[in-house]
Design a protein around this motif. Structure first.
Motif, mmCIF file in Angstrom:
data_model
loop_
_atom_site.group_PDB
_atom_site.id
_atom_site.type_symbol
_atom_site.label_atom_id
_atom_site.label_comp_id
_atom_site.label_asym_id
_atom_site.label_seq_id
_atom_site.Cartn_x
_atom_site.Cartn_y
_atom_site.Cartn_z
ATOM 1 N N THR A 368 -18.388 17.628 12.398
ATOM 2 C CA THR A 368 -17.505 18.596 11.757
ATOM 3 C C THR A 368 -16.341 17.781 10.955
ATOM 4 O O THR A 368 -15.923 16.912 11.467
ATOM 5 N N ALA A 392 -16.840 25.435 5.619
ATOM 6 C CA ALA A 392 -15.242 25.802 5.120
ATOM 7 C C ALA A 392 -15.108 25.591 3.769
ATOM 8 O O ALA A 392 -14.123 25.358 3.357
ATOM 9 N N SER A 447 -11.876 33.320 15.240
ATOM 10 C CA SER A 447 -11.307 32.333 15.656
ATOM 11 C C SER A 447 -10.105 32.909 16.792
ATOM 12 O O SER A 447 -9.965 34.063 16.657
ATOM 13 N N SER A 502 -10.069 23.898 16.564
ATOM 14 C CA SER A 502 -9.638 23.328 15.250
ATOM 15 C C SER A 502 -8.785 22.043 15.085
ATOM 16 O O SER A 502 -8.113 21.857 15.987
ATOM 17 N N THR A 504 -6.938 21.168 12.451
ATOM 18 C CA THR A 504 -6.106 21.423 11.828
ATOM 19 C C THR A 504 -4.968 22.450 12.001
ATOM 20 O O THR A 504 -3.823 22.629 11.411
ATOM 21 N N GLU A 505 -5.542 23.411 12.656
ATOM 22 C CA GLU A 505 -4.758 24.599 12.906
ATOM 23 C C GLU A 505 -4.932 24.737 14.523
ATOM 24 O O GLU A 505 -5.717 24.613 15.228
ATOM 25 N N LYS A 507 -5.875 26.902 16.973
ATOM 26 C CA LYS A 507 -6.989 28.048 17.177
ATOM 27 C C LYS A 507 -8.165 27.313 17.700
ATOM 28 O O LYS A 507 -8.442 26.165 17.491
ATOM 29 N N LYS A 509 -12.163 27.840 17.242
ATOM 30 C CA LYS A 509 -13.083 28.276 16.058
ATOM 31 C C LYS A 509 -14.583 28.419 16.867
ATOM 32 O O LYS A 509 -15.053 27.674 17.428
#
Length: 531
Positions: A368, A392, A447, A502, A504-505, A507, A509
């Motif tokens: 990913t 994405a 998410s 994730s 970058t965030e 959460k 996924k």
């Protein structure tokens, strides 16, 4: 950290902070809630393969000029340690319209010059793909773009490329991070803004980038469709307009309220085309104009989203995989040779592999993150790279830059809509044809918001004790991809569900795929195991 140590550290940051608004914020924290102050100074932003991203604010766990100077100094040391010609080749530096992007970029140039490294600083907002493209154009040692891409409005970020123009991968990320650790953020040497090692980059790079745009077309005879377009308040608008002109396509109809760069993002709470409602103004513009296609970039223009009209007059936003399928089918149809390569990621659809097999070409599924797609291209020079994508909304259809490019992708996708019309079908009918050929691949994602630490712990727990069944279906196999921190479960009946934190965030996924069946219940069931 003791209270005395914390106070001393904060005072040093306060004395070194060059911006009045950040000093005022830090002073208010010092005078106010000690818990918030400790949270800001309990560690620092960690530099990884996505660089740095956080809300703009005071302290080592936010984006500010001291944090940026520290990162720039660490990068400078890494360049000097690893590239014998690094100082001479230099670093090209760009920025978007978010809060403080311009000063973060200017400080980076001053840090590079102070370390004897040539700094080439854009004199205007630059889309991330143009910055990435310029690295190999200049034969630079590295590139930096100050952007938080599609993150919330309060954020900013710091993205680093090395000389190949691809996002950094291990061990470079760890090597740069180690040099950053050596730097005191309150004591970073800066050259004067007009130092002889600092030069400006202007329209000439845009001209060269745009000069390559016509080469993405495969059917230049096809008349262009009517396209509605949004820049999502980002920096891609003007370049997209010039790209369509260079490619001989009609100018898109812009969403005027979202066309000009604005780092406050006044019409969207979350400037990500994947978010519900983010493309509403675009679709309304397309409907009003009678457009054939609606396309969107995210704010730094490295992603492409699209929506298409339906037979009943409504519009449907395409999923990232659907756009990738169409790119692959079109590009493989308009080319030849068995030594061609298409690439996608683990969490993207399995259909790309079937399309590639039907055309008799190579396909690869990698980790990913777009950096790994670029890595596959670099590691397989014997193959003719055709396209790569991640679900994405990231697409690469050229050899340069080796990163997702929502501008060149927008041009080609518009041509594809025109080609479909010339062939007597709609984009929806094209997708239906793919379903008839390969089975209707149905996708679902979800998410669950949680802290990065909790997200990692939840996935680790599932890895240690995988479920025997998900949503009433037996788990036939469990595959681990530790490099991507991803778990894949193959269920009875051909359903595939996956989970990862994730990168970058805050959460977790989740992703699901099935053929001629809705995988959403199984994604929901997997999410339920996180409770």
């Amino acid at each position: 950290m003791t209270n005395d140590d914390l106070s001393t550290t904060v005072q040093r940051w306060l004395a070194a902070e060059p911006d009045a608004d950040i000093r005022d914020e830090l002073q208010a924290l010092l005078d106010g809630d000690p818990t918030e102050l400790e949270d800001r100074f309990h560690g620092r932003l960690q530099f990884g393969t996505a660089g740095l991203r956080a809300a703009v604010g005071a302290g080592p766990l936010r984006m500010n000029r001291l944090v940026v100077r520290q990162a720039a100094a660490g990068l400078a040391r890494y360049i000097l340690d690893t590239d014998p010609r690094g100082a001479e080749r230099g670093v090209v530096i760009g920025f978007d319209a978010r809060r403080k992007s311009d000063v973060f970029a200017a400080d980076t140039a001053r840090v590079m010059a102070a370390n004897g490294i040539k700094a080439m600083l854009f004199d205007q907002y630059v889309p991330t793909p143009v910055l990435a493209w310029s690295i190999t154009d200049f034969d630079a040692a590295a590139g930096v773009v100050v952007t938080a891409s599609h993150n919330p409005p309060a954020d900013n970020g710091y993205k680093v490329y090395l000389a190949d123009g691809a996002q950094i991968v291990p061990p470079h990320d760890a090597g740069i991070a180690a040099r950053i650790d050596e730097v005191d953020p309150t004591d970073v040497a800066l050259a004067a803004p007009d130092h002889e090692l600092i030069s400006t980059v202007g329209d000439e790079v845009f001209d060269r980038y745009l000069g390559a745009i016509p080469s993405v077309r495969r059917r230049s005879d096809v008349p262009g469709p009517t396209v509605a377009y949004t820049a999502m308040h980002g920096v891609g608008g003007a370049t997209v307009m010039r790209a369509f002109e260079a490619a001989g396509l009609p100018a898109p109809i812009p969403v005027e309220a979202q066309y000009r760069p604005d780092g406050t993002f006044p019409t969207v709470s979350f400037p990500n085309p994947e978010e519900p409602g983010a493309m509403d103004l675009l679709i309304e513009t397309a409907r009003t104009a009678g457009a054939d296609l609606a396309i969107a970039n995210d704010p730094d223009a490295d992603r492409l989203a699209a929506a298409i009209p339906q037979p009943d007059g409504s519009w449907r936003r395409l999923g990232g995989d659907e756009i990738g399928w169409l790119f692959a089918d079109y590009l493989l149809e308009h080319g030849d040779g068995a030594d061609r390569l298409v690439v996608t990621t683990l969490v993207s659809s399995a259909l790309l592999g079937k399309i590639a097999a039907a055309h008799g070409v190579h396909s690869v599924e990698t980790f990913t993150g777009f950096k790994w797609i670029a890595r596959e291209v670099l590691d397989r020079p014997e193959l003719d790279f055709v396209m790569g994508y991640e679900q994405a909304l990231g697409y690469l259809i050229t050899q340069q830059p080796l990163d997702k490019d929502g501008i060149s992708a927008a041009v080609l996708f518009a041509e594809m809509a025109g080609a479909a019309a010339a062939d007597g079908r709609t984009m929806q009918q094209w997708l239906d044809d793919l379903a008839a050929r390969f089975g209707r691949h149905v996708l679902a994602d979800a998410s669950v918001r949680m802290s990065p630490e909790e997200a990692a712990a939840k996935v680790t727990a599932l890895r240690a004790d995988p479920p025997a069944a998900i949503g009433g279906r037996d788990v036939l196999s469990t595959e681990e991809y530790p490099e991507a921190n991803l778990l894949r479960f193959e269920l009875d009946g051909g359903v595939r569900v996956q989970i990862r934190p994730s990168g970058t965030e805050p959460k977790v996924k989740l992703y699901g795929e099935a053929v001629d069946e809705d995988p959403a219940p199984f994604v929901d069931a997997l999410a339920g195991l996180l409770a």
